[in-house]
Design a protein around this motif. Structure first.
Motif, short mmCIF file in Angstrom:
data_model
loop_
_atom_site.label_atom_id
_atom_site.label_comp_id
_atom_site.label_asym_id
_atom_site.label_seq_id
_atom_site.Cartn_x
_atom_site.Cartn_y
_atom_site.Cartn_z
N MET A 1 0.85 -1.18 0.00
CA MET A 1 0.00 0.00 0.00
C MET A 1 0.89 1.24 0.00
N TYR A 2 0.55 2.17 -0.86
CA TYR A 2 1.30 3.43 -0.93
C TYR A 2 0.92 4.30 0.26
N ILE A 3 1.91 4.63 1.10
CA ILE A 3 1.64 5.43 2.30
C ILE A 3 2.66 6.55 2.40
N PRO A 4 2.31 7.78 1.99
CA PRO A 4 3.20 8.91 2.25
C PRO A 4 3.43 9.05 3.75
N PRO A 5 4.61 9.51 4.17
CA PRO A 5 4.93 9.59 5.60
C PRO A 5 3.87 10.29 6.45
N ALA A 6 3.27 11.35 5.92
CA ALA A 6 2.29 12.11 6.70
C ALA A 6 1.05 11.28 7.04
N PHE A 7 0.79 10.24 6.25
CA PHE A 7 -0.43 9.47 6.43
C PHE A 7 -0.20 8.10 7.07
N ARG A 8 1.05 7.81 7.46
CA ARG A 8 1.34 6.50 8.04
C ARG A 8 0.78 6.41 9.46
N LEU A 9 0.00 5.37 9.71
CA LEU A 9 -0.56 5.12 11.04
C LEU A 9 0.28 4.03 11.69
N GLU A 10 0.91 4.35 12.81
CA GLU A 10 1.84 3.43 13.44
C GLU A 10 1.42 2.98 14.84
N ASP A 11 0.46 3.66 15.43
CA ASP A 11 0.01 3.29 16.77
C ASP A 11 -0.71 1.94 16.72
N ARG A 12 -0.13 0.92 17.34
CA ARG A 12 -0.67 -0.45 17.25
C ARG A 12 -2.09 -0.53 17.79
N ASP A 13 -2.35 0.12 18.92
CA ASP A 13 -3.69 0.07 19.50
C ASP A 13 -4.71 0.71 18.56
N ALA A 14 -4.32 1.81 17.92
CA ALA A 14 -5.22 2.48 16.99
C ALA A 14 -5.48 1.60 15.77
N ILE A 15 -4.45 0.91 15.31
CA ILE A 15 -4.60 0.02 14.15
C ILE A 15 -5.54 -1.13 14.49
N LEU A 16 -5.34 -1.75 15.65
CA LEU A 16 -6.20 -2.86 16.06
C LEU A 16 -7.64 -2.40 16.22
N ALA A 17 -7.83 -1.19 16.71
CA ALA A 17 -9.18 -0.66 16.86
C ALA A 17 -9.86 -0.52 15.51
N VAL A 18 -9.13 -0.05 14.51
CA VAL A 18 -9.69 0.07 13.17
C VAL A 18 -10.11 -1.30 12.65
N MET A 19 -9.26 -2.29 12.84
CA MET A 19 -9.56 -3.64 12.35
C MET A 19 -10.78 -4.23 13.05
N ARG A 20 -10.86 -4.05 14.35
CA ARG A 20 -11.98 -4.64 15.10
C ARG A 20 -13.29 -3.90 14.87
N GLU A 21 -13.21 -2.61 14.66
CA GLU A 21 -14.43 -1.83 14.43
C GLU A 21 -14.94 -1.95 13.00
N ASN A 22 -14.11 -2.49 12.13
CA ASN A 22 -14.48 -2.67 10.72
C ASN A 22 -14.16 -4.12 10.32
N ALA A 23 -14.77 -5.03 11.07
CA ALA A 23 -14.40 -6.45 10.99
C ALA A 23 -14.86 -7.14 9.71
N PHE A 24 -15.82 -6.54 8.98
CA PHE A 24 -16.22 -7.14 7.71
C PHE A 24 -15.19 -6.72 6.67
N ALA A 25 -14.30 -7.64 6.33
CA ALA A 25 -13.10 -7.31 5.58
C ALA A 25 -13.07 -8.02 4.23
N VAL A 26 -12.01 -7.77 3.50
CA VAL A 26 -11.76 -8.43 2.22
C VAL A 26 -10.49 -9.27 2.37
N LEU A 27 -10.59 -10.55 2.06
CA LEU A 27 -9.43 -11.44 2.11
C LEU A 27 -9.00 -11.75 0.70
N ILE A 28 -7.74 -11.45 0.41
CA ILE A 28 -7.18 -11.67 -0.92
C ILE A 28 -6.08 -12.71 -0.81
N ALA A 29 -6.28 -13.86 -1.44
CA ALA A 29 -5.29 -14.93 -1.41
C ALA A 29 -4.62 -15.02 -2.78
#
Length: 205
Positions: A1-29
């Protein structure tokens, strides 16, 4: 994923919150001759420093072959997002854009074939999504007729995706002037719906 430095999210707790709050996801194998994509609810488990994603698919789903072969895969979680009109900015000469949050979790798929582990997964998944429905008493598979759950799980394959690479992007106008952020957030609030307001709140925070 293209992520310019200004937009990089690095806080692990914040990342996990995004994943759990948006649990209906897309799985690409990833297969040798292409990819398989499926849409499904996923569970995110933090195991110390390690992270694992759990889910299940119907055995008729073509992605089953890739799960059983341990294929490389990426789970994509999409957080709040909204269109931003350049007319909302305080500054002139702006262009349309889209503000959004996205998380990519990549690793290799692992089939979970034990029936008891599949039952545990389905119980955990339903419990997670029943909890917000309180004060309704949570649904559990124990409400089903004896033996029915055991028969039904034969039609699904549970899996895990141990996360080897985690990328997160939060594009929320961090590269704009404070007055432009505030004006765009006000424009989003003016639309009134929950999605636009959610993005406005993140921008203002």
């Amino acid at each position: 994923m293209y992520i310019p430095p200004a937009f990089r999210l690095e806080d692990r707790d914040a990342i996990l919150a995004v994943m759990r709050e948006n649990a209906f996801a897309v799985l690409i194998a990833h297969a040798g001759d292409g990819i398989e994509i499926t849409h499904l609810p996923l569970m995110v488990e933090s195991r110390g420093d390690e992270l694992a994603i759990r889910g299940h698919v119907a055995r008729a789903n073509p992605i089953v072959a890739l799960i059983e072969s341990g294929a490389a895969a990426t789970a994509v979680f999409t957080g709040p997002h909204a269109y931003i009109s350049p007319d909302w900015y305080a500054s002139a000469d702006q262009v349309p854009t889209w503000n959004y949050i996205a998380v990519h979790a990549s690793g290799r798929l692992k089939a979970v074939t034990e029936a008891e582990h599949t039952t545990d997964l389905l119980a955990d998944l339903s419990a997670e999504h029943e909890a917000p429905l309180a004060p309704k008493k949570p649904w559990t598979h124990h409400k089903m007729r004896d033996g029915l759950m055991a028969r039904m799980i034969k039609g699904v394959l549970a899996f895990e995706l141990p996360v080897e690479r985690l990328e997160a992007k939060s594009k929320m106008a961090q590269n704009k002037k404070p007055e432009d952020i505030g004006a765009a957030a006000a424009g989003l609030r003016g639309r009134g719906d929950a999605g636009n307001v959610a993005v406005a709140e993140i921008m203002e925070g």
